[in-house]
Design a protein around this motif. Structure first.
Motif, PDB file in Angstrom:
ATOM      1  N   LEU A 304       0.835  -1.208   0.000  1.00 45.09           N
ATOM      2  CA  LEU A 304       0.000   0.000   0.000  1.00 45.09           C
ATOM      3  C   LEU A 304       0.868   1.255   0.000  1.00 45.09           C
ATOM      4  N   GLY A 305       1.895   1.273   0.855  1.00 47.79           N
ATOM      5  CA  GLY A 305       2.792   2.427   0.883  1.00 47.79           C
ATOM      6  C   GLY A 305       3.488   2.640  -0.444  1.00 47.79           C
ATOM      7  N   GLU A 306       3.912   1.541  -1.085  1.00 50.03           N
ATOM      8  CA  GLU A 306       4.557   1.656  -2.390  1.00 50.03           C
ATOM      9  C   GLU A 306       3.577   2.159  -3.447  1.00 50.03           C
ATOM     10  N   ALA A 307       2.315   1.762  -3.331  1.00 56.52           N
ATOM     11  CA  ALA A 307       1.306   2.243  -4.283  1.00 56.52           C
ATOM     12  C   ALA A 307       1.129   3.749  -4.181  1.00 56.52           C
ATOM     13  N   VAL A 308       1.162   4.276  -2.961  1.00 54.06           N
ATOM     14  CA  VAL A 308       1.017   5.722  -2.781  1.00 54.06           C
ATOM     15  C   VAL A 308       2.228   6.448  -3.368  1.00 54.06           C
ATOM     16  N   GLU A 309       3.425   5.912  -3.164  1.00 58.35           N
ATOM     17  CA  GLU A 309       4.621   6.528  -3.743  1.00 58.35           C
ATOM     18  C   GLU A 309       4.542   6.545  -5.270  1.00 58.35           C
ATOM     19  N   LEU A 310       4.102   5.440  -5.840  1.00 58.51           N
ATOM     20  CA  LEU A 310       3.962   5.387  -7.294  1.00 58.51           C
ATOM     21  C   LEU A 310       2.886   6.354  -7.786  1.00 58.51           C
ATOM     22  N   LEU A 311       1.808   6.490  -7.001  1.00 58.38           N
ATOM     23  CA  LEU A 311       0.746   7.424  -7.375  1.00 58.38           C
ATOM     24  C   LEU A 311       1.283   8.848  -7.436  1.00 58.38           C
ATOM     25  N   ARG A 312       2.081   9.220  -6.455  1.00 59.15           N
ATOM     26  CA  ARG A 312       2.649  10.573  -6.461  1.00 59.15           C
ATOM     27  C   ARG A 312       3.527  10.782  -7.697  1.00 59.15           C
ATOM     28  N   THR A 313       4.386   9.821  -7.983  1.00 60.78           N
ATOM     29  CA  THR A 313       5.293   9.952  -9.129  1.00 60.78           C
ATOM     30  C   THR A 313       4.521  10.073 -10.439  1.00 60.78           C
ATOM     31  N   GLU A 314       3.513   9.229 -10.614  1.00 55.20           N
ATOM     32  CA  GLU A 314       2.774   9.223 -11.874  1.00 55.20           C
ATOM     33  C   GLU A 314       1.904  10.460 -12.032  1.00 55.20           C
ATOM     34  N   LEU A 315       1.360  10.974 -10.930  1.00 56.73           N
ATOM     35  CA  LEU A 315       0.601  12.220 -11.010  1.00 56.73           C
ATOM     36  C   LEU A 315       1.517  13.380 -11.386  1.00 56.73           C
ATOM     37  N   GLU A 316       2.718  13.408 -10.834  1.00 57.94           N
ATOM     38  CA  GLU A 316       3.664  14.476 -11.170  1.00 57.94           C
ATOM     39  C   GLU A 316       4.057  14.419 -12.647  1.00 57.94           C
ATOM     40  N   LEU A 317       4.174  13.212 -13.174  1.00 54.07           N
ATOM     41  CA  LEU A 317       4.551  13.055 -14.580  1.00 54.07           C
ATOM     42  C   LEU A 317       3.379  13.288 -15.522  1.00 54.07           C
ATOM     43  N   GLY A 318       2.159  13.326 -14.976  1.00 50.48           N
ATOM     44  CA  GLY A 318       0.978  13.540 -15.809  1.00 50.48           C
ATOM     45  C   GLY A 318       0.596  12.327 -16.633  1.00 50.48           C
ATOM     46  N   VAL A 319       0.923  11.121 -16.146  1.00 53.48           N
ATOM     47  CA  VAL A 319       0.581   9.893 -16.853  1.00 53.48           C
ATOM     48  C   VAL A 319      -0.460   9.122 -16.050  1.00 53.48           C
ATOM     49  N   GLU A 320      -1.123   8.203 -16.714  1.00 58.39           N
ATOM     50  CA  GLU A 320      -2.113   7.393 -16.015  1.00 58.39           C
ATOM     51  C   GLU A 320      -1.418   6.529 -14.959  1.00 58.39           C
ATOM     52  N   PRO A 321      -1.918   6.536 -13.721  1.00 59.62           N
ATOM     53  CA  PRO A 321      -1.235   5.819 -12.622  1.00 59.62           C
ATOM     54  C   PRO A 321      -1.425   4.303 -12.685  1.00 59.62           C
ATOM     55  N   GLU A 322      -0.949   3.679 -13.739  1.00 62.44           N
ATOM     56  CA  GLU A 322      -1.117   2.237 -13.903  1.00 62.44           C
ATOM     57  C   GLU A 322      -0.256   1.455 -12.905  1.00 62.44           C
ATOM     58  N   ALA A 323       0.974   1.915 -12.663  1.00 62.70           N
ATOM     59  CA  ALA A 323       1.844   1.216 -11.722  1.00 62.70           C
ATOM     60  C   ALA A 323       1.279   1.282 -10.304  1.00 62.70           C
ATOM     61  N   ALA A 324       0.759   2.439  -9.934  1.00 63.25           N
ATOM     62  CA  ALA A 324       0.141   2.571  -8.605  1.00 63.25           C
ATOM     63  C   ALA A 324      -1.062   1.647  -8.478  1.00 63.25           C
ATOM     64  N   ARG A 325      -1.850   1.573  -9.528  1.00 60.69           N
ATOM     65  CA  ARG A 325      -3.021   0.692  -9.521  1.00 60.69           C
ATOM     66  C   ARG A 325      -2.600  -0.756  -9.341  1.00 60.69           C
ATOM     67  N   GLY A 326      -1.573  -1.187 -10.089  1.00 58.62           N
ATOM     68  CA  GLY A 326      -1.110  -2.561  -9.982  1.00 58.62           C
ATOM     69  C   GLY A 326      -0.589  -2.892  -8.601  1.00 58.62           C
ATOM     70  N   ARG A 327       0.114  -1.926  -7.978  1.00 57.43           N
ATOM     71  CA  ARG A 327       0.652  -2.195  -6.637  1.00 57.43           C
ATOM     72  C   ARG A 327      -0.468  -2.242  -5.610  1.00 57.43           C
ATOM     73  N   ALA A 328      -1.484  -1.427  -5.767  1.00 62.36           N
ATOM     74  CA  ALA A 328      -2.626  -1.477  -4.846  1.00 62.36           C
ATOM     75  C   ALA A 328      -3.336  -2.821  -4.950  1.00 62.36           C
ATOM     76  N   LEU A 329      -3.462  -3.341  -6.163  1.00 61.84           N
ATOM     77  CA  LEU A 329      -4.078  -4.657  -6.340  1.00 61.84           C
ATOM     78  C   LEU A 329      -3.202  -5.754  -5.747  1.00 61.84           C
ATOM     79  N   SER A 330      -1.885  -5.575  -5.798  1.00 61.40           N
ATOM     80  CA  SER A 330      -0.982  -6.524  -5.148  1.00 61.40           C
ATOM     81  C   SER A 330      -1.202  -6.528  -3.634  1.00 61.40           C
ATOM     82  N   ALA A 331      -1.466  -5.343  -3.091  1.00 66.94           N
ATOM     83  CA  ALA A 331      -1.759  -5.257  -1.652  1.00 66.94           C
ATOM     84  C   ALA A 331      -3.032  -6.013  -1.315  1.00 66.94           C
ATOM     85  N   ALA A 332      -4.049  -5.884  -2.155  1.00 64.21           N
ATOM     86  CA  ALA A 332      -5.297  -6.616  -1.926  1.00 64.21           C
ATOM     87  C   ALA A 332      -5.066  -8.117  -2.028  1.00 64.21           C
ATOM     88  N   SER A 333      -4.240  -8.542  -2.972  1.00 64.82           N
ATOM     89  CA  SER A 333      -3.926  -9.957  -3.116  1.00 64.82           C
ATOM     90  C   SER A 333      -3.207 -10.488  -1.879  1.00 64.82           C
TER      91      SER A 333
END
Length: 387
Positions: A304-333
């Motif tokens: 979950l913490g890694e997903a938030v870090e990825l979300l910040r990076t992807e929002l700053e870059l202006g790209v779709e947060p696909e990596a953050a989404r994948g890490r959040a799903l890994s947390a659910a798994s």
């Protein structure tokens, strides 16, 4: 009492106390300097706008003491961040009300303490009657005071003061939109960083506390997460101001799409923060009660913490947060695995909150509500039944 306090203060060596004071003072100075640097563009905007407003009203239009022009320009820029159009309108209407009431009454009843009080009271009543907000009320009352004290009318109502306010408001908006437009993405990124960082680092530290079996360390994390509401408010205000800047300034129109991502993500980041607080509270109880801690549960909180870090990076870059989404799903798994391995009562609550927070982060990555629930349910259900 005084002696007791001195004793407590004196318990540490003098050199250590001086060093601690220096660190606190240095930190405060650095924070203040950082705030100054972060708002340097706003300071430049207000200074330029005030000067231009005075130049137009005084030197070009030759208005008599046009102090309302720079005042209106400054208030439009400095006070109304995020709502400048509405506040600029309220400013002009408020000044007009104050001038009209002040000029009319002073002409009829003269100047003096009770005349000033009556002018201000009637100006406020008129502003409230018109349904104005606090900005309109304040401007109406302060304008009435200025008219009654600094420049009372002697030969009738002077409409130039109304035009001065209009000039100042227009100049403020023009400086913001055309001359010195602030980069809205820079403002939003700077404001969103602390909120996302405190959540990311909080979740990682909570995972470390869970792994090490340290409830006191988890309690410190909870305190940090509770204090993060201010960061969320700052982020929300910055996003609103950024959208306004991107709308008004043509050179910033390209920033509207990335800002929309921030706007869509903000409310779900807030939800994730609040769900994380519940998660950490249950981690504390779980550790204090000596419940089993599967490694997969630690892995889920870490993810979950890694997903938030990825979300910040992807929002700053202006790209779709696909990596953050994948890490959040890994947390659910990972939560599903932990639930299948077996957890206690508080552990099951941690699993449920982990899953809820993962859903928040998937929503923050731009996935629709029903689809985010389906994706998290599928990731969780690979290993465990539904909660």
């Amino acid at each position: 009492m005084i002696g007791g306090r001195v004793g407590v203060m004196g318990s540490a060596p003098f050199g250590q106390r001086v060093a601690d004071l220096g660190r606190r003072s240095g930190g405060t100075f650095r924070e203040r300097l950082s705030r100054v640097r972060g708002n340097a563009a706003l300071a430049l905007q207000t200074g330029v706008a005030a000067g231009i407003a005075w130049l137009i009203a005084n030197d070009l239009l030759h208005h008599q003491t046009p102090f309302f022009a720079p005042i209106a320009a400054v208030i439009t820029l400095a006070v109304s961040v995020g709502q400048r159009l509405r506040r600029a309108f309220e400013l002009v209407i408020g000044v007009a009300l104050g001038i009209a009431v002040g000029d009319a009454l002073i002409l009829l009843i003269g100047t003096g303490p009770w005349q000033i009080g009556l002018s201000v009271g009637l100006a406020v009543a008129a502003a409230i009657f018109l349904g104005g907000g606090s900005s309109l009320v304040v401007q109406a009352s302060s304008s009435a005071v200025l008219v009654a004290t600094l420049t009372p009318p002697t030969e009738g109502i002077y409409l130039g003061r109304f035009w001065d306010a209009l000039i100042g408001g227009a100049v403020g908006l023009a400086v913001m939109a055309l001359l010195l437009p602030i980069n809205p993405l820079t403002v939003v990124t700077r404001a969103a960083g602390p909120a996302l960082d405190v959540l990311a680092y909080g979740l990682r530290d909570a995972a470390a506390a869970l792994s090490a079996g340290e409830p006191d360390r988890a309690a410190e994390v909870l305190d940090r997460l509770r204090a993060a509401e201010t960061d969320l408010s700052t982020m929300d205000e910055a996003i609103k101001a950024g959208r306004e800047n991107a709308t008004l300034a043509p050179v910033r129109w390209r920033a509207r799409a990335p800002l929309a991502q921030y706007l869509d993500s903000a409310q779900y980041v807030a939800h994730a923060l609040r769900n994380s607080r519940v998660l950490v509270r249950r981690i504390i109880t779980m550790l204090n009660d000596g419940e089993p801690v599967p490694n997969t549960l630690v892995a889920g909180v870490t993810a979950l913490g890694e997903a938030v870090e990825l979300l910040r990076t992807e929002l700053e870059l202006g790209v779709e947060p696909e990596a953050a989404r994948g890490r959040a799903l890994s947390a659910a798994s990972a939560a599903g695995l932990a639930y299948a391995e077996g957890v206690g009562f508080s552990g099951s609550v941690v699993v449920a909150q982990l899953r809820s927070t993962a859903t928040d982060l998937v929503r923050a990555s731009g996935v629709a509500h029903e689809e985010s629930i389906r994706q998290v349910r599928r990731a969780f259900g690979r290993h465990a039944p539904d909660l």
